[in-house]
Design an enzyme around this catalytic site. Sequence first.
Site, PDB file in Angstrom:
ATOM      1  N   LEU A 191       0.819  -1.217   0.000  1.00 58.88           N
ATOM      2  CA  LEU A 191       0.000   0.000   0.000  1.00 58.88           C
ATOM      3  C   LEU A 191       0.853   1.269   0.000  1.00 58.88           C
ATOM      4  CD1 LEU A 191      -2.481  -1.310   2.750  1.00 58.88           C
ATOM      5  CD2 LEU A 191      -2.960  -1.121   0.306  1.00 58.88           C
ATOM      6  N   ASP A 193       9.185  -4.056  -6.881  1.00 60.01           N
ATOM      7  CA  ASP A 193      10.170  -5.099  -7.229  1.00 60.01           C
ATOM      8  C   ASP A 193      11.173  -5.279  -6.088  1.00 60.01           C
ATOM      9  OD1 ASP A 193       8.913  -5.230  -9.671  1.00 60.01           O
ATOM     10  OD2 ASP A 193      10.263  -3.777 -10.601  1.00 60.01           O
TER      11      ASP A 193
HETATM   12  O1  RIB Z   1       8.465  -2.283 -11.925  1.00 62.43           O
HETATM   13  C1  RIB Z   1       9.274  -1.360 -12.614  1.00 62.43           C
HETATM   14  C2  RIB Z   1       9.615  -1.895 -13.947  1.00 62.43           C
HETATM   15  O2  RIB Z   1       8.435  -1.982 -14.705  1.00 62.43           O
HETATM   16  C3  RIB Z   1      10.550  -1.038 -14.771  1.00 62.43           C
HETATM   17  O3  RIB Z   1      11.908  -1.328 -14.565  1.00 62.43           O
HETATM   18  C4  RIB Z   1      10.088  -1.281 -16.202  1.00 62.43           C
HETATM   19  O4  RIB Z   1      11.007  -1.956 -16.989  1.00 62.43           O
HETATM   20  C5  RIB Z   1       8.790  -2.058 -16.062  1.00 62.43           C
HETATM   21  O5  RIB Z   1       8.956  -3.382 -16.341  1.00 62.43           O
END
Ligand code: RIB
Length: 314
Positions: A228, A266
């Site tokens: 969030l 990520d």
């Molecule tokens: O989550 C970010 C990513 O989303 C970026 O690095 C871009 O490449 C997309 O895949």
Amino acid sequence: MHVVVVGSFNLDHVWQADTLPAPGATLAGRYHTGPGGKGFNQAIAACRAGAETAFFCALGDDAGARIASHLAKIDGLRLIAHLSANTPTGSAGIFVDRQGRNSIVIGAGANAELTPAHLAAQDTLFRLAKVVLVQLETRIDTVHKALAMARDAGARTVLNPAPANAESSAELLALADVITPNETEFAALIARHTALQIPAEAVASASDAVLHSHCRTLHPGGSVVITLGSAGCFVSHGENRHGDSHSHYRLPACPAKVVDTTGAGDAFNGAFCAAWAQHPCRALAEHLTFASRYAARACEREGAALAMPQLAPA
Ligand code: RIB
């Protein structure tokens, strides 16, 4: 091998401006390029969070592929790439505003050419994995195959259902021990897979009871971690609480001086899987707390893969 990530690599082209461009607008901004792609960002995060990590992807025969190989080598990431002769490496056009928010357009390129058949030869890799992590920037049949192979091999499975507009199926979700949507992705999954509705803007402020009930309907057999942003995350477990005492709870975000939120999710996913794989007996809440700390540090730096900090769980 602690963590196996199957997913995308993109060459990110990034423009930073005061605001995100409105339709028809031309803005002055600052440009940089660098390695990205949800899969690669997560794999680099897992690596830099101390996990022995392998990344399986598809690349073109071009400069993007050479950048991926170079960084993987520097970071000690085991890169296993299907090389496509005729399709370029994936790319992303990213706009970042003054508050660190972003808008992204993806050109899938070689990422769209990673097929289940390419994974079939990687049985040994999956048998070595403690945690297998996938996202939805790769073909859904390939993601499905990766999760199925991980399950067969006895690894823990984590699906980051990003981006929000990607296709997914109930069978796919059922193969994941943990799914990790952000609020937009959660709202999209609820609309797609259940008879319920919740606007993305209402997710963070919904009551814990409502969120837990929605999570149980969406993913009855597994856990859901909804990220969030500055409001932290919400966790909902089914039967398996993965060492946690509560069936559902919230964790606060770590304070951050935000520069760029690209790749924040990520960072969270890679760090979470790295911690879980390295310390499988610790409670999930502990790994998620570490992941929040890791993601906060990643937001304080510009870029995606290159913004991942060197920070391992204690
Ligand atoms: O989550 C970010 C990513 O989303 C970026 O690095 C871009 O490449 C997309 O895949």
